[in-house]
Scaffold this motif. Sequence first.
Motif, mmCIF file in Angstrom:
data_model
loop_
_atom_site.group_PDB
_atom_site.id
_atom_site.type_symbol
_atom_site.label_atom_id
_atom_site.label_comp_id
_atom_site.label_asym_id
_atom_site.label_seq_id
_atom_site.Cartn_x
_atom_site.Cartn_y
_atom_site.Cartn_z
ATOM 1 N N ALA A 44 0.843 -1.195 0.000
ATOM 2 C CA ALA A 44 0.000 0.000 0.000
ATOM 3 C C ALA A 44 0.880 1.247 0.000
ATOM 4 C CB ALA A 44 -0.917 -0.017 1.210
ATOM 5 N N TYR A 45 1.961 1.169 0.774
ATOM 6 C CA TYR A 45 2.905 2.282 0.898
ATOM 7 C C TYR A 45 3.504 2.620 -0.467
ATOM 8 C CZ TYR A 45 7.107 4.758 2.389
ATOM 9 O OH TYR A 45 8.113 5.678 2.546
ATOM 10 N N SER A 46 3.825 1.541 -1.216
ATOM 11 C CA SER A 46 4.449 1.764 -2.516
ATOM 12 C C SER A 46 3.418 1.902 -3.631
ATOM 13 C CB SER A 46 5.400 0.620 -2.850
ATOM 14 O OG SER A 46 4.646 -0.567 -2.940
ATOM 15 N N GLY A 47 2.172 1.856 -3.273
ATOM 16 C CA GLY A 47 1.122 2.094 -4.258
ATOM 17 C C GLY A 47 0.710 0.877 -5.052
ATOM 18 N N ALA A 48 1.281 -0.307 -4.725
ATOM 19 C CA ALA A 48 0.896 -1.512 -5.464
ATOM 20 C C ALA A 48 -0.311 -2.165 -4.794
ATOM 21 C CB ALA A 48 2.051 -2.498 -5.498
ATOM 22 N N VAL A 49 -1.134 -2.829 -5.567
ATOM 23 C CA VAL A 49 -2.250 -3.573 -4.985
ATOM 24 C C VAL A 49 -1.954 -5.055 -5.176
ATOM 25 C CG1 VAL A 49 -4.729 -3.950 -4.975
ATOM 26 C CG2 VAL A 49 -3.798 -1.735 -5.665
ATOM 27 N N LEU A 50 -1.905 -5.779 -4.051
ATOM 28 C CA LEU A 50 -1.591 -7.212 -4.138
ATOM 29 C C LEU A 50 -2.866 -8.031 -4.002
ATOM 30 C CD1 LEU A 50 1.570 -7.395 -1.857
ATOM 31 C CD2 LEU A 50 1.466 -7.225 -4.340
ATOM 32 N N PRO A 51 -3.230 -8.798 -5.010
ATOM 33 C CA PRO A 51 -4.411 -9.644 -4.875
ATOM 34 C C PRO A 51 -4.179 -10.648 -3.741
ATOM 35 C CG PRO A 51 -3.573 -9.653 -7.125
ATOM 36 C CD PRO A 51 -2.555 -8.972 -6.288
ATOM 37 N N THR A 52 -5.211 -10.851 -2.952
ATOM 38 C CA THR A 52 -5.073 -11.762 -1.810
ATOM 39 C C THR A 52 -4.605 -13.145 -2.245
ATOM 40 O OG1 THR A 52 -6.957 -10.583 -0.920
ATOM 41 C CG2 THR A 52 -6.248 -12.543 0.267
ATOM 42 N N VAL A 53 -5.115 -13.607 -3.376
ATOM 43 C CA VAL A 53 -4.766 -14.957 -3.808
ATOM 44 C C VAL A 53 -3.262 -15.089 -4.072
ATOM 45 C CG1 VAL A 53 -5.226 -14.577 -6.273
ATOM 46 C CG2 VAL A 53 -5.484 -16.859 -5.310
ATOM 47 N N PHE A 54 -2.614 -13.970 -4.466
ATOM 48 C CA PHE A 54 -1.163 -14.028 -4.678
ATOM 49 C C PHE A 54 -0.433 -14.138 -3.343
ATOM 50 C CE2 PHE A 54 -0.807 -11.886 -9.137
ATOM 51 C CZ PHE A 54 -1.606 -12.896 -9.652
ATOM 52 N N LEU A 55 -0.979 -13.444 -2.352
ATOM 53 C CA LEU A 55 -0.375 -13.540 -1.015
ATOM 54 C C LEU A 55 -0.501 -14.966 -0.475
ATOM 55 C CD1 LEU A 55 -1.612 -10.210 0.597
ATOM 56 C CD2 LEU A 55 0.690 -10.767 -0.196
ATOM 57 N N PHE A 88 6.058 -7.609 -6.884
ATOM 58 C CA PHE A 88 6.390 -6.190 -6.726
ATOM 59 C C PHE A 88 6.922 -5.527 -7.989
ATOM 60 C CE2 PHE A 88 6.302 -7.627 -2.358
ATOM 61 C CZ PHE A 88 5.635 -6.579 -1.737
ATOM 62 N N MET A 89 6.989 -6.314 -9.065
ATOM 63 C CA MET A 89 7.611 -5.799 -10.276
ATOM 64 C C MET A 89 6.951 -4.495 -10.726
ATOM 65 S SD MET A 89 9.629 -8.269 -12.376
ATOM 66 C CE MET A 89 8.517 -9.275 -13.301
ATOM 67 N N ALA A 90 5.623 -4.440 -10.636
ATOM 68 C CA ALA A 90 4.911 -3.262 -11.113
ATOM 69 C C ALA A 90 5.342 -2.024 -10.337
ATOM 70 C CB ALA A 90 3.412 -3.479 -10.988
ATOM 71 N N ALA A 91 5.465 -2.189 -9.000
ATOM 72 C CA ALA A 91 5.793 -1.050 -8.158
ATOM 73 C C ALA A 91 7.287 -0.709 -8.218
ATOM 74 C CB ALA A 91 5.377 -1.332 -6.725
ATOM 75 N N TYR A 92 8.122 -1.746 -8.250
ATOM 76 C CA TYR A 92 9.568 -1.523 -8.258
ATOM 77 C C TYR A 92 10.187 -2.215 -9.475
ATOM 78 C CZ TYR A 92 8.802 -0.467 -3.300
ATOM 79 O OH TYR A 92 8.349 0.041 -2.126
ATOM 80 N N PRO A 93 10.256 -1.575 -10.601
ATOM 81 C CA PRO A 93 10.793 -2.221 -11.804
ATOM 82 C C PRO A 93 12.224 -2.738 -11.599
ATOM 83 C CG PRO A 93 9.764 -0.116 -12.331
ATOM 84 C CD PRO A 93 9.812 -0.196 -10.850
ATOM 85 N N GLN A 94 12.983 -2.101 -10.633
ATOM 86 C CA GLN A 94 14.366 -2.573 -10.412
ATOM 87 C C GLN A 94 14.384 -4.046 -9.995
ATOM 88 O OE1 GLN A 94 12.575 -0.036 -9.056
ATOM 89 N NE2 GLN A 94 13.843 0.741 -7.368
ATOM 90 N N LEU A 95 13.270 -4.505 -9.378
ATOM 91 C CA LEU A 95 13.221 -5.893 -8.894
ATOM 92 C C LEU A 95 13.342 -6.900 -10.033
ATOM 93 C CD1 LEU A 95 10.553 -6.053 -6.055
ATOM 94 C CD2 LEU A 95 13.003 -6.474 -5.907
ATOM 95 N N ALA A 96 13.164 -6.438 -11.242
ATOM 96 C CA ALA A 96 13.298 -7.324 -12.399
ATOM 97 C C ALA A 96 14.648 -8.045 -12.364
ATOM 98 C CB ALA A 96 13.144 -6.534 -13.688
#
Length: 689
Positions: A243-254, A602-610
Amino acid sequence: MSKHRTEDTRLLDKQLLQQALVMSVKKLDPRVMFRNPIMFVVEVTAVFATVLFLAGLGREGSAVAGQICLWLWFTVLFANFAESLAEGRGKARADSLRQTKSSTQAKKLSRLGARGYELVPSETLRKGDLVLVEAGDTIPADGEVVDGIASVNEAAITGESAPVIRESGGDRSGVTGGTVVVSDAIRVRVTANPGDSFLDRMIGLVEGASRQKTPNEIALTILLVGLTIIFLVVVAALPLYAAYSGAVLPTVFLVALLITLIPTTIGGLLSAIGIAGMDRLVKANVVAKSGRAVEAAGDVDTLLLDKTGTITYGNRMAHAFVPVGGASEQELAEAALLSSLSDDTPEGKSIVTLARKRYKLSINEGAIAEFVPFSAQTRMSGVDLENGVEIRKGAVDSMLRYAGGREAAVSGGESLMVAPVELKPVVERISKSGGTPLVVARDGHLLGVVHLKDIVKPHIRERFEQLRAMGIRTVMVTGDNPQTAAAIAAEAGVDDFLAEATPERKLELIREEQAKGRLVAMCGDGSNDAPALAQADVGVCMNDGTAAAKEAGNLIDLDSDPTKLIEVVMIGKQLLISRGALTTFSIANDVAKYFAIIPALFMAAYPQLAALNVMNLTSPESAILAAVIFNALIIIALVPLALRGVKYRAASAGALLRNNLLVYGLGGLILPFVGIKLIDLVITGLGLV
Ligand SMILES: Nc1ncnc2c1ncn2[C@@H]1O[C@H](COP(=O)(O)OP(=O)(O)OP(=O)(O)O)[C@@H](O)[C@H]1O
Ligand SMILES: [K+]
Ligand SMILES: [Mg+2]
């Protein structure tokens, strides 16, 4: 070879597979699942994700979410399947045992000497009842032979069809309900109430009905639960970061992340590994009363064995009468015979046979006033005659003490030298040949020595060498004299021996070893071994042993083979190694899954994670689904290893640990990278994501 050992060597039998499939669904019952905390978490999570999916809100209702739910259920089912498959083989054996448990008519005696008997159904028999069992009869209950000798077919229990001898007195007096007397007749005192018999207990044990988690399993489960709780907290905290980084994580992924991170592989296979270990033991024809004993067997440092009947055949036979101190051979034989007339032990019976055969002796039994039975404490036996004469026979040291004591009492002072000079060389000669010298005395005068012969079992030497290679020290403990003990010890190749041991001394020796931090195994068959069998960490009792010994031991060898401990140790080690290897593998595995899922989330929020997406997976969805699929499939893939066990070779514990860390640690680290990549390619190729 016994029949059930060859029967079920195939790992996958069609019928067993079918039963296991049905059982895996039945085990979804949360009350059953609760026993396995890791898999219980997976099940709860699967229910939760499925409800979300069915509610169909946004991405929770996507096709990928549906597939993730499906694979979560498979994860639980695969673990249940592994356990059911492990249990299935025991159930089949239990069923065949149950068939032998039919009711029979018992010939109940009112007292030992009774002529007539009363026919009663076997299930009405109680502890202490006396029954007559004749050729062709099924022995109606567990018991102890109190009179007679017979050959018994124990195939129903042991799978071995060659009949065995059971007789009163000595260490071969135990009989098991459900076995059949082939020839002659015996009188048996019942030692178990209905429902509490050896067969009943064996059925419960092979079926796993009474299976309890061992302390090791409990400790490991606590560790795994700890890991699960940590990951639960981590995963629960992730949405906050997101939430802090603005990404929305679907519960099923968690949910997917949680399941791939917690140690599901070992959580799913742990109980199958334990059951399979017990099953291997059953196949080796050993019945374990507790899983703990099997695990302890894997770590045994010292093995104690008794000599007579364990290292040697145990039918010590009188071979010669050697007189000393001016007594005649006839005189000695006569005294030996008198002292043995009421002696029920194999030694006593063989003395009677030899004296009657070689010296044509016949004695008027009426002259006996009192019979002094053999005991392991006194290591003597004999009779008091009506005319006041006292005849004794026994172990050399006991007899010297006895004769010395008597002389001191008679002379009213210091004991004189009681032994004629020739006694020592005679005793030495017999002992050095591995024979047992029994000294015979009449009224405290030593008449001579009975030479008892016994034979070391063939191939026992190689077996002890194997034990040594496994790092186990073998110690022979015997009531016999030091010279005989030394001769037999050398012939059999044990590392050490303890002679002139009473039951108390055996017990003490075990306590001493345990105090040094060693795990002690003990093999024995006699009632005098019972305290030691109970004190040992692993007490292996021979099936042909006495009821007391069987009660005291925690493992029973149906083949009555003392070297069976080698197999038991191997099975124990294999169990410990398999569990260790799969735990290492499971935890190493989860590291790789981390790399698959975290970048995807987190790729969407932090592209560096690629940069972390080392596997170059197609999309975040395919990465997550591939990780969940791999997580489920690895359980099924490892079922054969869990059931068969990791191979054990005699090697030092350090070398074994190193090898296992290399194979299962490194393997566990690398395999998921390859596996998840492949699954990613397949599911994208099939257009599933
Ligand atoms: N029937 C008997 N009468 C008198 N003495 C006996 C008799 N049987 C054995 N002994 C003596 O007692 C000693 C102890 O016998 P026991 O059977 O108790 O030995 P143990 O402790 O079981 O060890 P092991 O089985 O190796 O002999 C024997 O070595 C023998 O000298
Ligand atoms: K996992
Ligand atoms: Mg003995």
